[in-house]
Enzyme design. Structure first.
Site, PDB file in Angstrom:
ATOM      1  CG  HIS A 194     -29.459  -0.816  40.541  1.00  0.00           C
ATOM      2  ND1 HIS A 194     -29.339  -0.871  39.176  1.00  0.00           N
ATOM      3  CD2 HIS A 194     -28.189  -0.759  41.009  1.00  0.00           C
ATOM      4  CE1 HIS A 194     -28.061  -0.864  38.833  1.00  0.00           C
ATOM      5  NE2 HIS A 194     -27.338  -0.808  39.935  1.00  0.00           N
ATOM      6  CG  ASP A 236     -40.207  -1.211  39.466  1.00  0.00           C
ATOM      7  OD1 ASP A 236     -39.005  -1.377  39.766  1.00  0.00           O
ATOM      8  OD2 ASP A 236     -40.815  -1.959  38.676  1.00  0.00           O
TER       9      ASP A 236
HETATM   10  C1  G6P Z   1     -33.689  -5.971  41.484  1.00  0.00           C
HETATM   11  C2  G6P Z   1     -32.500  -5.497  42.297  1.00  0.00           C
HETATM   12  C3  G6P Z   1     -31.231  -6.219  41.888  1.00  0.00           C
HETATM   13  C4  G6P Z   1     -31.459  -7.719  41.895  1.00  0.00           C
HETATM   14  C5  G6P Z   1     -32.650  -8.098  41.028  1.00  0.00           C
HETATM   15  C6  G6P Z   1     -32.962  -9.595  41.045  1.00  0.00           C
HETATM   16  O1  G6P Z   1     -33.600  -5.522  40.185  1.00  0.00           O
HETATM   17  O2  G6P Z   1     -32.337  -4.098  42.187  1.00  0.00           O
HETATM   18  O3  G6P Z   1     -30.170  -5.880  42.753  1.00  0.00           O
HETATM   19  O4  G6P Z   1     -30.303  -8.397  41.477  1.00  0.00           O
HETATM   20  O5  G6P Z   1     -33.780  -7.388  41.488  1.00  0.00           O
HETATM   21  O6  G6P Z   1     -33.120 -10.062  42.351  1.00  0.00           O
HETATM   22  P1  G6P Z   1     -32.178 -11.162  42.996  1.00  0.00           P
HETATM   23  O7  G6P Z   1     -32.524 -11.160  44.445  1.00  0.00           O
HETATM   24  O8  G6P Z   1     -32.546 -12.451  42.309  1.00  0.00           O
HETATM   25  O9  G6P Z   1     -30.739 -10.797  42.736  1.00  0.00           O
END
Ligand code: G6P
Length: 483
Positions: A172, A386
Site C-alpha cells: 500500500h 505517499d
Molecule cells: C498506512 C499503511 C497501513 C496502516 C495505516 C495506519 O495507510 O499503509 O498499513 O494500517 O497507515 O497505520 P497503523 O500503523 O496505525 O496501522
C-alpha cells in the site's frame, strides 16, 4: 462464510494484514453488534467484506491489544483469525522494524531509517507467525492475499510450506528506488520474501518498476517485462512472480451517499458558520505523519498571511491531524513541531473572533469527514511521499456540485489518476504558495471542468474495481514470456 467455530475450518480465500478490519469498542458505546467489536472504517474492508461473506473467506490479523490471545471469531459475517502480538513484538516488529525502519526507508528517507538486528529478528518471527496462521487455516489451492509492508516475508514463508496456494501481495505504500532500498541490510531477504508471491501489486507503475530493478540488482533475478522467473535452491524455476500496478481507490458509493444527505450538508453549513463564515476555508486531513508535508503546508500558509495575500477572517485553515504511532520517536517530534508552529501562527494572526488555523488532533467518523469536505473550498494534499492518498479521492468524490479545488502533491500516488488537480511540488514553497492562491482564486468554470473530469475518473475506478482487478490478475494463468 464457513462455520465460525474456528478450529478445523478451512478457507478458500484468505486476506492477511497487520491489523484485523475490526476495532474494539467500549461496551455500550453503540455501533457494535453487541460483541464488543465494530468494523473499521476504510475502503479495503468495504471492498473485501462481500468476498469474505460470499465465499468461504477469512481475515488473518492482529486484533490491536498487546499480550492478549483472542480465539477465531466471526463479526458482521466475516470470519476473523486473530494473531497475537506481545508487548515486545509491538515494540520491535511494529513500532521498530515496520514503522522506524521500513516506513521511512520506503518514503524517500524523509526521516532517517534505523537499522537494528533485534528489530529484524522480531519482524521475521512475527511474519512467520502470520504465515503459520494462514497455512493452518487455508484449504487446498486456496487464494491468499497478503497486505502491506509489515508482512513482506509472508509470501515466501507461505509458499515453502504450502506450494499449492495462490499467493498475492499488495504494497500500500511506495516502493523505493534501488539506490535507497540498497541501504537495508536485509534487502535480499525482503525481495526474496515478496517473490514468494505469484503477483506483487503496487500503487504506481514506478513502484513496480523500482521493485523489479531491485530484484534484478540485489537477487540477480531475470526480469522480463513484468515477470520474474523465480528459481529454487536447485536453480530450477519454481514459479513466475509478476509485478504490476493496481492503484487503490475508495468506496465511492458510500462517500457520495453521505455527501447528499441533508443532515451532512447542514453540518457543513454549520461548520462554516461556526468559523465565522470566512470566504475561503482551506482543509488538510492527514494522519499526523512526517510524510504528509504538514510543515510545508503551514509554512506556505503562514507566508501568505504574512504577505497579506490571505487574511484571517477571509480565510481559515482547518487542519485535522489524526493521532498515529504515538510511541515512535519521529512521530512525537513531529507532533511537537507541528503544534509549536500552529501555536506560533495563531498567536501572531488570530483575532478575537477569527482563527488562522483550526488544529484538531483527533480522528473523526466518516460522516464528519464528509461534512468537512463539503465545507472546504480548497483541499490541501501536500505529501512529500505517499503510496496513494485516499483523502484526495474522497474530497473529489464528496464534491457532487463540481466545485472546490484540490491542491495535490506530485509525490502522492493519486497524482497519476487525478491529472486535473492543481499538481505541485511541496518542497518548492513559492510554487506551493502560488498554487494555493490559484486554488483560492479559481473561477467556478475552471473548477467545474477540473472537478468533473476527476470525479469521472474516480467514479469509474472505485475500490471494488481495484480488488476485482487484482484478484482476476492473480488467478490468471501465466503465459511464460521468454521473448
Ligand atoms: C498506512 C499503511 C497501513 C496502516 C495505516 C495506519 O495507510 O499503509 O498499513 O494500517 O497507515 O497505520 P497503523 O500503523 O496505525 O496501522
Amino acid at each position: 462464510a464457513a462455520n465460525s467455530s474456528g478450529i478445523g475450518t478451512k478457507y478458500d480465500f484468505m486476506v492477511v494484514s497487520n491489523r484485523l478490519p475490526v476495532d474494539r469498542c467500549p461496551s455500550g458505546g453503540g455501533g457494535d453488534d453487541g460483541d464488543g467489536w465494530r468494523r473499521s472504517p476504510g475502503g479495503l474492508v468495504t471492498a473485501l467484506a462481500p468476498m469474505m461473506t460470499k465465499t468461504d473467506g477469512a481475515w488473518v490479523g492482529w486484533h490491536g491489544a498487546p499480550d492478549e490471545t483472542v480465539e477465531p471469531f466471526s463479526h458482521g459475517g466475516m470470519d476473523l483469525v486473530p494473531v497475537q502480538l506481545s508487548t515486545e513484538d509491538i515494540e520491535l516488529y511494529y513500532e521498530g522494524f515496520s514503522n522506524a525502519t521500513l516506513w521511512p526507508l520506503y518514503h524517500d528517507v524523509i526521516a532517517p531509517p534505523e537499522f537494528h538486528r533485534t528489530w529484524w529478528d522480531a519482524y521475521r518471527r512475527v511474519n512467520r507467525r502470520f504465515a503459520d496462521a494462514v497455512a493452518s487455516h487455508a484449504d487446498r489451492n486456496a487464494t491468499v492475499w497478503v497486505q502491506d509492508y509489515q508482512l513482506q516475508l509472508v509470501p515466501r514463508m507461505l509458499r515453502e510450506v504450502r506450494p499449492d496456494l495462490r499467493i498475492g501481495f499488495f504494497n500500500h505504500i511506495p516502493f523505493p528506488p534501488p539506490e535507497i532500498f540498497a541501504q537495508l541490510p536485509w534487502r535480499q531477504a525482503i525481495i526474496d520474501g515478496l517473490l514468494g508471491a505469484d503477483l506483487v501489486g503496487f500503487q504506481r507503475a514506478s513502484d513496480a518498476g523500482n521493485f523489479m530493478r531491485s530484484a534484478r540488482r540485489f537477487l540477480g533475478a531475470s526480469v522480463k517485462q513484468q515477470q520474474v522467473h523465480v528459481k529454487g535452491g536447485d536453480g530450477q524455476i519454481t514459479h513466475i512472480a509478476r509485478a504490476q500496478s493496481f492503484p487503490i481507490s475508495i468506496d465511492v458509493r458510500h462517500i457520495t451517499e453521505l455527501a447528499s444527505k441533508p443532515e451532512i450538508i447542514e453540518r457543513a453549513r454549520q461548520i462554516r458558520q461556526d468559523l465565522g463564515n470566512p470566504k475561503t476555508i482551506l482543509l488538510g486531513v492527514d494522519r499526523l505523519d512526517y510524510t504528509k508535508g504538514i510543515r510545508h503546508r503551514l509554512k506556505a500558509y503562514e507566508e501568505l498571511l504574512n504577505e497579506g495575500k490571505l487574511t484571517v477572517g477571509d480565510a481559515t485553515l482547518i487542519q485535522v491531524a489524526s493521532p498515529s504511532r504515538e510511541r515512535v520517536e519521529q512521530y512525537r517530534l513531529l507532533r511537537e513541531e507541528v503544534e509549536g508552529t500552529v501555536g506560533h501562527i495563531n498567536g501572531t494572526y488570530d483575532t478575537i473572533e477569527s482563527t488562522a488555523v483550526r488544529y484538531l488532533h483527533h480522528s473523526y467518523p466518516v460522516e464528519e469527514m464528509v461534512a468537512l469536505y463539503l465545507a472546504a473550498d480548497v483541499m490541501l494534499v501536500t505529501a512529500l511521499r505517499d503510496g496513494m492518498n485516499l483523502v484526495a479521492k474522497e474530497y473529489v468524490t464528496a464534491r457532487t456540485q463540481n466545485d472546490g479545488a484540490l491542491v495535490l502533491s506530485e509525490f502522492a500516488g493519486a497524482a497519476d489518476q487525478l491529472k486535473q488537480a492543481l499538481l505541485m511540488n511541496p518542497h518548492d514553497i513559492d510554487g506551493l504558495k502560488d498554487t494555493i492562491m490559484r486554488a483560492v482564486n479559481m473561477s467556478p468554470r475552471d473548477a467545474a471542468r477540473r472537478m468533473r473530469a476527476m470525479r469521472k475518473q474516480i467514479l469509474e475506478h472505485d475500490v471494488d474495481h481495484w480488488s476485482a482487478d487484482f484478484l482476476q490478475a492473480l488467478n490468471e494463468k501465466v503465459i511464460r514470456d521468454d521473448s
